[in-house]
Design an enzyme around this catalytic site. Structure first.
Site, PDB file in Angstrom:
ATOM      1  N   ASP A 234       1.829  -8.870   3.001  1.00 21.46           N
ATOM      2  CA  ASP A 234       1.543 -10.138   2.329  1.00 21.46           C
ATOM      3  C   ASP A 234       1.954 -11.347   3.169  1.00 21.46           C
ATOM      4  OD1 ASP A 234       0.770  -8.379   0.411  1.00 21.46           O
ATOM      5  OD2 ASP A 234       2.363  -8.834  -1.003  1.00 21.46           O
TER       6      ASP A 234
ATOM      7  N   SER B 197       1.463 -14.481  -4.822  1.00 21.13           N
ATOM      8  CA  SER B 197       2.049 -15.793  -5.106  1.00 21.13           C
ATOM      9  C   SER B 197       3.462 -15.864  -4.523  1.00 21.13           C
ATOM     10  CB  SER B 197       2.052 -16.089  -6.602  1.00 21.13           C
ATOM     11  OG  SER B 197       2.627 -15.021  -7.306  1.00 21.13           O
TER      12      SER B 197
HETATM   13  C1  GLA Z   1       2.490  -5.598  -2.861  1.00 17.84           C
HETATM   14  C2  GLA Z   1       3.493  -5.642  -1.715  1.00 17.84           C
HETATM   15  C3  GLA Z   1       2.822  -5.319  -0.378  1.00 17.84           C
HETATM   16  C4  GLA Z   1       2.009  -4.030  -0.450  1.00 17.84           C
HETATM   17  C5  GLA Z   1       1.124  -4.020  -1.685  1.00 17.84           C
HETATM   18  C6  GLA Z   1       0.453  -2.690  -1.920  1.00 17.84           C
HETATM   19  O1  GLA Z   1       1.556  -6.608  -2.710  1.00 17.84           O
HETATM   20  O2  GLA Z   1       4.084  -6.914  -1.643  1.00 17.84           O
HETATM   21  O3  GLA Z   1       3.801  -5.252   0.628  1.00 17.84           O
HETATM   22  O4  GLA Z   1       2.844  -2.912  -0.417  1.00 17.84           O
HETATM   23  O5  GLA Z   1       1.838  -4.330  -2.880  1.00 17.84           O
HETATM   24  O6  GLA Z   1      -0.440  -2.430  -0.886  1.00 17.84           O
END
Ligand code: GLA
Length: 386
Positions: free
Chosen positions: A171, A126
């Site tokens: 992400d 989000s």
């Molecule tokens: C969160 C972080 C990502 C990644 C994941 C684990 O979503 O924002 O950058 O490190 O955890 O894979």
């Protein structure tokens, strides 16, 4: 439906017509967890839940930020730098505006209204969704000249320097470059990526929300980042590598004596093995071998549980139940962990009975119900017609 409602509310709050409407999805990571900040391979895809934004410039010289999801809102004069205030949701868009300022991009007053249907803080990105949405919209509307990769970097900087979480690039990358029925194999060191067809056909991509508040997530996440840094420094005494994912499981084994702390060794072992699993998983998806792909999902989960220690009773209950249910191809936690969501690949015919039984089983064991969503694999951030 959401854009119509948002436009209407925008006019009510701000007394003006909207000038632009945008949508940014969330993401799930199919495999390759806690790998992005170690410079390896991840395999996320964008989902069909996300965040909407309606915006317009104003002449009042103020930045006004509101959401239909939260009461708290912000109204501040335009200036050249902004500060994070408390734990408020609007720090995400404010942080993006601040990063644009750092890059020399300033604009005048602006009215922003958000609405999201992603469960907040549940490991479905989000935060990247709202950051990329804001960056994409401002860049598009004010013609700031950033390309898509530039927006990914800006969102990552916002998260690292303004919000204070040392998260990796996965992400923002996933919600920018996501594409319908496609997963991506992203190399987080080079930022090269390869699309891999991920058509669900007779399967359902189920997202199961533990509803576990994951308050410790930020501090534990940063702790894992630190632990990986320690493992890398120890291996660097002999191995000249830039990141942990450049080490193979065999090399790690050979140099085990360099890492005497068992916890640090377990973290490194997860990272190097998980990185290899992504390579195997991509080959299996390309060969349409979804069953073998599912087995890797379970392996990934157990590694996150035993070695990386970022799971928990809620996520484990979901994955262990799923593993015993005929018609479930694979399941694992997704995202940072410590609560949040699990994903499962389930045969269509098996899904109704599976989801009912899972809700009952989880409620019996944990004391409250999980939520289960079915998601399509969707496109990344976009402009919507006004
Ligand atoms: C969160 C972080 C990502 C990644 C994941 C684990 O979503 O924002 O950058 O490190 O955890 O894979």
């Amino acid at each position: 439906m959401f854009p119509e409602l948002l436009k209407h509310e925008f006019e009510r709050f701000y007394n003006r017509k909207p000038a632009g409407i945008y949508f940014c999805p969330g993401r799930v990571n199919l495999i390759g967890e806690h790998i992005d900040y170690n410079g390896g391979l991840v395999m996320p895809c964008a989902i069909n839940m996300g965040t909407y934004l309606v915006m317009a410039p104003n002449e009042s010289g103020k930045i006004r930020i509101r959401s239909l999801n939260f009461e708290d809102h912000l109204e501040i004069p335009v200036t050249d730098r902004y500060n994070k205030t408390g734990g408020f949701w609007y720090n995400y868009p404010l942080g993006v505006i601040d990063r644009f300022s750092v890059g020399g991009q300033c604009f005048g007053g602006i009215d922003l209204l958000y609405f999201g249907n992603l469960p907040i803080g549940s490991g479905l990105s989000s935060s990247a969704s709202i950051e990329i949405l804001t960056a994409f919209a401002l860049n598009d509307y004010f013609q700031l000249g950033y390309d898509r990769l530039g927006l990914v970097k800006l969102a990552k900087e916002t998260e690292n320097h303004f919000i204070g979480v040392n998260s990796g690039v996965m992400d923002p990358f996933a919600v920018v470059f996501g594409s319908k029925d496609t997963a991506m194999v992203l190399n987080c060191q080079t930022l090269n990526y390869k699309p891999v067809s991920f058509q669900l056909h007779n399967h359902i991509l189920a997202i199961i929300n533990t509803h576990k508040p994951h308050k410790l997530a930020e501090s534990k996440y940063n702790e894992r980042v630190r632990e990986c840094g320690i493992a890398l420094a120890l291996l660097n005494q002999i191995l000249p590598v830039e990141n942990l994912c450049q080490v193979t499981p065999c090399e790690l084994h050979m140099h085990q004596h360099l890492i005497s702390d068992i916890t640090i060794y377990k973290r490194a072992l997860h990272v190097v093995e998980e990185n290899e699993r992504v390579i195997k998983a991509a080959a299996l998806l390309e060969a349409n071998n979804i069953c073998a792909f599912g087995k890797l999902m379970y392996q990934s989960h157990y590694s996150l549980k035993e070695l990386y220690e970022v799971s928990g009773i809620e996520l484990d209950t979901i994955v262990e139940f799923s593993e015993g249910w005929e018609g479930v191809i694979g399941a694992r936690m997704t995202g940072a962990g410590f609560g949040g969501c699990a994903i499962a690949l389930v045969e269509k015919d098996a899904f109704p009975a599976y989801s009912n039984a899972l809700v009952d089983f989880y409620e019996d064991r944990i004391g409250y119900k999980p939520s289960i969503y079915q998601s399509a694999v969707s496109d990344g951030v976009s402009w919507l017609p006004c």
